[in-house]
Enzyme design. Structure first.
Site, PDB file in Angstrom:
ATOM      1  CG  MET A  71      -9.442 -38.328  40.544  1.00 12.23           C
ATOM      2  SD  MET A  71      -9.135 -36.274  40.367  1.00 12.23           S
ATOM      3  CE  MET A  71      -8.002 -36.047  41.444  1.00 12.23           C
ATOM      4  N   GLY A  72      -6.629 -41.315  39.038  1.00  9.65           N
ATOM      5  CA  GLY A  72      -5.628 -42.473  38.594  1.00  9.65           C
ATOM      6  C   GLY A  72      -5.113 -42.946  40.422  1.00  9.65           C
ATOM      7  CB  CYS A 128     -10.117 -47.981  39.416  1.00 11.01           C
ATOM      8  SG  CYS A 128      -9.401 -46.033  38.557  1.00 11.01           S
ATOM      9  CB  THR A 191     -16.799 -44.245  36.867  1.00 10.65           C
ATOM     10  OG1 THR A 191     -15.573 -44.145  36.570  1.00 10.65           O
ATOM     11  CG2 THR A 191     -16.495 -42.318  38.065  1.00 10.65           C
ATOM     12  N   GLY A 215     -21.322 -39.046  38.600  1.00  8.66           N
ATOM     13  CA  GLY A 215     -22.574 -37.890  38.392  1.00  8.66           C
ATOM     14  C   GLY A 215     -24.103 -38.488  37.733  1.00  8.66           C
ATOM     15  N   GLY A 241     -23.866 -44.189  41.763  1.00  6.51           N
ATOM     16  CA  GLY A 241     -24.191 -43.993  40.694  1.00  6.51           C
ATOM     17  C   GLY A 241     -24.568 -42.659  40.550  1.00  6.51           C
TER      18      GLY A 241
END
Lengths: 305, 254
Positions: A71-72, A128, A191, A215, A241
């Site tokens: 998404m940034g 991030c 992530t 996920g 997570g």
């Protein structure tokens, strides 16, 4: 009496499920809907100083067992976002303000500003993996993690959470550094850095080329990280997570997490996932004689030879 | 990826792509269209029965790049997503403003197939921009045309045309897609006549799957809860016709 309430650094949560940063939390009203669905606390979108559009689309790739996103760090900037926090606070559910910045000074300034906007705790996004100059680019060395936490801690009175990156050789060193810097809790994991290529298009699908994998696919990595961190620090751990049901949450709790965050499962399960995880947790506790969540925290560490 | 089987102009500013591959979509649902190396954006399905296709306005870099794609070339499609239109009753009034006709055209065909009588108010800036007028007529809809410049049909807004149609006839439900101002106007008209309504809404959409919050509207999400909303939902939206989010998530006036 079996109950789900947890206490993390003085923050009282009616249950241990927390909305993870970046999911349905750009607007206050969406957070109200998540609170209504049963979340015990909510982490805001990661907020910076200025409005930021984020990366060009495609910014998400749907996979069989998770999502890859870049998404940034889109966000309206802390000034505009204060109104969204005010709205979200109407839920009565604790709001954890997530911030990102390009330097320790900027991050600590933002920590102060988001506390002023009403956040009940501050989560530093040190992890991030897809925004140049932010997130994991700052949070990958223990030295910087410690420095950033120390600076931020000086600016705020509410609890400080450090969200750590798994894209490192030793996440427990990062956690120990956060603790040394004064963080009240650590959040693991963000992530995993990844890439998906379309053979038809002969190029990575994400406009940013690489992104962060979340996920179900990353749950074993997250559980391992929390397990390692539990042996390295004394401060509470928030596990995140790939949690989509009660047993997933139990894995993290037994590895050492005092609470869990849920994000990607909102994609597959909808916001009903919070209630689902809670009722499955409660059922397990009643069947196994646990009165409170804290009685299960870290139990997977005992009984080893 | 999907292969372009047919690529044609509909009006001077809109084009249709029919794909070689099939996709089971309900009229009103959308897909995310990826033009590799350029952009990915949401687009309503404009053909949903025999063929699968999209009809788009050429407005930005992404749609310009899409417009340049030839038959045989491939683009990424994911979906279909969201909630489409649902038939309620035996006499339906559909209202399309400009490119808003794209998702309504297959719904008209579906409705007629279900023995429903359809009236369509089709509005555009000028007669050249009337989308799928012939297609709606061929399907069997009674078409009431309005143009802003009066080059065809009633001169004025689609909402004015709707008001005049409703003076003479009664419908079981109104369906709308077009500019948000038009939808807000229609809500008022529908309320006055006691006619239920559904409308398809538009917001900036990034993930398309209900997690990124970029298409949030009063805590609901156009990509997952919509894009077609019921009258009850439409009336509950305080932001409808007033504010929307920009790409950074900032609330801006419409």
């Amino acid at each position: 009496m079996t109950h789900l309430a947890v206490d993390i650094c003085g923050l009282r949560l009616k249950n241990p499920t927390i909305l993870a940063s970046g999911v349905l939390d750009e607007t206050g009203k969406s957070m109200l809907a998540v609170a209504k669905a049963g979340a015990g606390a909510m982490v805001t979108k990661s907020v910076g100083k200025e409005p930021r559009a984020g990366h060009q689309n495609p910014s998400i790739v749907e996979l069989q067992h998770g999502l890859l996103n870049a998404m940034g760090l889109p966000n309206p900037g802390i000034d505009a976002y204060a109104a969204e926090i005010k709205e979200a606070k109407k839920s009565g559910v604790p709001i954890i303000g997530s911030v990102f910045g390009g330097s320790e000074d900027e991050i600590s300034e933002l920590a102060g500003l988001i506390e002023k906007a009403g956040a009940d705790a501050v989560e530093l996004n040190l992890s991030c993996p897809h925004a140049k100059g932010y997130g994991s680019e700052l949070g990958s060395t223990p030295e910087l993690v410690e420095l950033i936490c120390r600076n931020a801690k000086r600016r705020i009175k509410v609890p400080l959470f450090a969200k750590l990156t798994p894209n490192t050789s030793s996440i427990s060193s990062l956690a120990a550094a956060a603790e040394k810097g004064g963080a009240d809790a650590v959040v693991a994991i963000n992530t995993l850095k990844g890439m998906v290529i379309s053979p038809d298009a002969r190029m990575p699908i994400l406009a940013n080329r690489f992104g962060g994998l979340s996920g179900q696919a990353i749950r074993p990595v997250g559980v391992r990280c929390v397990y390692e961190i539990h042996e390295a620090v004394r401060i509470p751990i928030v596990g995140v997570g790939g949690i989509g049901n009660g047993r997933d949450a139990l894995e993290y709790i037994m590895a050492g997490a005092s609470a869990v965050q849920i994000g990607t499962a909102v994609w597959t399960e909808g916001v009903g996932v919070f209630n689902k995880v809670c009722s499955e947790l409660l059922e397990f506790m009643e069947h196994n004689g646990y009165e409170s969540v804290k009685d299960m925290v870290g139990v997977a560490h005992s009984g080893r030879r | 990826m999907f292969t372009i089987a047919e690529h044609r102009d509909e009006t001077p500013t809109t084009r249709t792509i029919i794909f070689k591959e099939k996709l089971a979509a309900v009229p009103g649902q959308f897909v995310m269209v990826w033009v590799p190396g350029v952009d990915e954006f949401p687009m309503s399905a404009s053909y949903t029965s025999k063929d699968f296709g999209i009809t788009y306005q050429v407005i930005g870099d992404g749609t310009k790049a899409l417009a340049a794609k030839d038959v045989g070339e491939r683009i990424g499609i994911r979906g279909p997503y969201g909630k489409g239109f649902a038939i309620h009753g035996k006499r339906l009034l559909m209202v399309a403003g400009g490119a808003g006709m794209a998702p309504l055209a297959p719904f008209i065909e579906e409705s007629v197939d279900h023995k429903v009588i359809v009236d369509l108010v089709l509005g555009a800036k000028t007669k050249d921009e009337l989308l799928f007028e012939g297609r709606a007529e061929r399907a069997g809809a009674k078409v009431h045309v309005s143009t802003d410049d009066g080059s065809k049909g009633l001169k004025g807004l689609a909402t004015e045309s709707v008001a005049s149609v409703l003076r003479n006839e009664k419908f079981d439900c109104i369906y709308a897609c077009g500019p948000e101002k038009m939808i807000v106007g229609l809500l008022e008209i529908a309320e006055k006549h006691g006619t239920p309504m559904q409308a398809s809404l538009e917001r900036i959409m990034k993930c398309g799957i209900g997690i990124c919050d970029s298409c949030a509207l009063d805590g609901r999400h156009v990509c997952r809860d919509g894009p077609v909303f019921s009258e009850l939902e439409l009336r509950s939206f305080e932001e409808l016709g007033r504010t929307k989010l920009d790409t950074s998530g900032r609330k801006v006036r419409i």
